[in-house]
Design a protein around this motif. Structure first.
Motif, PDB file in Angstrom:
ATOM      1  N   PHE A  41      20.552  67.033   5.043  1.00 41.50           N
ATOM      2  CA  PHE A  41      21.882  66.785   5.576  1.00 41.50           C
ATOM      3  C   PHE A  41      22.459  65.484   5.003  1.00 41.50           C
ATOM      4  N   THR A  63      30.434  66.155  -1.592  1.00 37.42           N
ATOM      5  CA  THR A  63      30.724  67.528  -1.974  1.00 37.42           C
ATOM      6  C   THR A  63      30.876  67.638  -3.479  1.00 37.42           C
ATOM      7  N   LYS A  92      30.936  64.510   6.956  1.00 36.39           N
ATOM      8  CA  LYS A  92      29.496  64.785   6.917  1.00 36.39           C
ATOM      9  C   LYS A  92      28.672  63.542   7.231  1.00 36.39           C
ATOM     10  N   SER A 111      23.632  65.730   1.579  1.00 37.76           N
ATOM     11  CA  SER A 111      24.775  66.595   1.320  1.00 37.76           C
ATOM     12  C   SER A 111      26.088  65.910   1.661  1.00 37.76           C
ATOM     13  N   ALA A 112      26.019  64.628   1.989  1.00 39.12           N
ATOM     14  CA  ALA A 112      27.230  63.945   2.444  1.00 39.12           C
ATOM     15  C   ALA A 112      28.249  63.796   1.329  1.00 39.12           C
TER      16      ALA A 112
END
Ligand code: DON
Length: 560
Positions: free
Chosen positions: A9, A15, A173, A12-13
């Motif tokens: 997670f 994009t 995110k 993935s901050a």
């Protein structure tokens, strides 16, 4: 609200967007390429006001701290390579330092390694280096008043910047892991509501911190109000950084590491970054193969690059760390042609080697750091890479400061002897220690051809940094690509352990990937690797050409 935080997670901050080939950027007098167009333009404005590449670098770096909060920073650290048009090149090390109370076993809780402590706690924060490093480099080479270089960033922070779609998405995110830090939420939301694209984002606490830096230089950060605010937050949260740690921080000037690849001189960052050393080691190995004949993106070329990566990254894990701690780093040997010659003899053109020990993985690293390249009208050149480590660093803003603190302590090894198949590394060279600098992969690099400036390059991407920089260089030197093509081309990554070849999805034909599989490589698709920012000096035409990486939006050039 309860959030479950996972490493995937966190990573993935940010994009990834699809890549569209962009036209080359050209400039006659000065060029800045960075991950944020506004910041690049600020760098060029400084040149138009009479500043040189170093002045522009300082202004661009402070501007990125406002516009590019994932990685632009005053609460982190980095490295700068400077090649003046006349005189010797030099590097500036403003890597974060561990607090004086750090120790090798600090990431263990009841004898067990603890990820949160290592990467997401007040203990993960290293003593920031950026302000001291920019100041030292400016003292040596800047020409405009210091205040004038910080002022554009203050104006942006006070006046506000428009939140881009990319920034809004990336912040969405990142917010969950800021929930425990009210000052972080204050900075990055409107009363807890995430920013929408187009929102005018003002950062008044950051403007005040920058003002103190503008007025007092490093003393406006490492001493006085900012230092006190940082230490108050450390005390309130069981953190380690003290007023003494801040006051004792020193940026360092270091001799670059030098290499030569097919007649091009490589000037890059020495330890405590592993970047320059490992870059030169890989290029030395590859110089013995006719990559131009094999062709860009061919199975032979990708196989040989992988084998060079595997061998050099093994040396990285074995030997590299803070040179002020360990004076026995065999730098000359790692950089030598003879070392590369002997490693080259172990490469089989048709078969992948096995990395040893094969059961050990290495940790993933976040793709958030940022690099920019600058060349001025005199052809002075700056390559600067700096970072907070993870995207948005530790996620911690000390109340009243308005800036994020890094989590760079996560770059230290996990603990003595702790090498596990979950990816922890326990080799001694990079264990935490009092006031020690953690090993980095950042690789700001400058190339010369016939004693003249030729290329400026660098990228974010954790350990992939070194391999991305290597590939941008080979794309230009061996394959004659221009700056934009060199940046756009697909990238691969191998780091010894895990024994796995990562490739950018959609950029390599399936038959090439199959050929690599047949040679014994374990392939893994990745969305995207790095965000390289490249300048090439066309010496004959006296024109600068820039490549801006489209792998993230918001990047752009300042052109003069
Ligand atoms: O110093 C290093 O090598 C890492 N802390 C850099 C982190 C990084 O590049 C993360 N994202 N790009």
């Amino acid at each position: 609200m309860i959030y479950r935080i996972t490493l995937a997670f966190l990573l993935s901050a940010f994009t990834i967007t699809s890549v569209v080939a962009a036209p080359s950027i050209q400039a006659r007098r000065g060029l800045v390429v960075s991950a944020n167009t506004i910041s690049s333009e600020i760098g060029v404005d400084i040149m138009k006001q009479g500043g040189n590449a170093m002045d522009a670098a300082v202004a661009t770096a402070f501007a990125l701290a406002v516009t590019h909060p994932t990685a632009g920073n005053i609460g982190g650290g980095g490295f700068l390579v400077y090649r003046p048009d006349k005189g010797a090149p030099i590097t500036y090390d403003f890597r974060e330092m561990a607090p004086a109370s750090a120790f090798p076993e600090m990431w263990l809780v009841d004898g067990e390694y603890n990820f949160e402590k290592h990467h997401l706690s007040h203990w993960s924060v290293g003593v920031p280096g950026t302000v001291a490093g920019l100041y030292l480099a400016w003292e040596d080479h800047g020409t405009l008043p210091w205040k004038d270089l910080v002022q554009p960033a203050i104006n942006l922070a006070k006046g506000g910047i428009e939140v881009s779609t990319h920034l809004a998405e990336s912040l969405q995110k990142a917010l969950p892991r800021m929930q425990d830090y009210p000052a972080s939420l204050k900075k990055f939301t409107t009363d807890g509501i995430p920013f929408e694209p187009g929102h005018l984002w003002k950062q008044s606490d950051l403007a005040a911190s920058l003002r103190r830096i503008a007025n007092s230089g490093p003393n406006g950060f490492y001493k006085g109000k900012t230092a006190e605010l940082i230490v108050a937050d450390m005390k309130a949260n069981d953190g380690l950084i003290t007023l003494e740690d801040l006051a004792n921080y020193r940026a360092k000037k270091r001799q670059p590491v030098f290499g030569n690849y097919r007649g091009y001189k490589i000037i890059s960052m020495p330890p405590p970054s592993s970047g320059g050393t490992i870059l030169i080691e890989m290029l030395n190995i590859l110089e013995g193969f006719p990559l131009a004949d094999y062709g860009s993106g061919s199975a032979d070329t990708l196989h040989l690059m992988t084998e060079a990566m595997r061998r050099a990254f093994e040396d990285r894990a074995r030997y590299l760390g803070d040179p002020d701690y360990d004076e026995s780093i065999p730098l000359d040997r790692l950089l030598s042609k003879s070392h590369a010659d002997s490693l080259r003899t172990t490469i089989n053109l048709n078969k992948a080697s096995a990395s040893q020990p094969p059961s050990v993985n290495q940790q993933k690293e976040s793709p958030e750091t940022t690099h920019f390249s600058i060349v001025d009208q005199h052809r002075n050149a700056v390559a600067l890479t700096y970072t907070l480590e993870f995207s948005y660093g530790s996620g911690i803003v000390a109340p009243g400061t308005g800036f994020l603190l890094n989590n760079e302590m996560g770059d230290f090894n996990a603990g003595p002897g702790i090498t596990t198949d979950q990816g922890l590394i326990g080799t001694p060279s990079n264990l935490a220690g009092p006031s020690k600098r953690m090993l980095s992969s950042m690789t700001p690099t400058i190339l010369e051809k016939d004693d003249q400036l030729f290329m400026v390059t660098g990228t974010p991407g954790g350990r992939t940094i070194i391999n991305t920089v290597m590939q941008t260089i080979i794309n230009v030197v061996d394959y004659g690509m221009n700056a934009q093509e060199a940046v756009d081309a697909g990238r691969i990554h191998h780091q010894w352990l895990p024994d796995q070849l990562n490739y950018e999805n959609g950029r390599f034909p399936e038959e090439i990937l199959n050929e690599l599989r047949e040679r014994g490589h374990l392939l893994k698709a990745q969305n995207s690797q790095g965000v390289a920012e490249v300048i090439i000096n066309n010496i004959e035409a006296d024109i600068l050409k820039g490549g801006v990486d489209q792998r993230i939006p918001d990047g752009g050039a300042g052109i003069w």
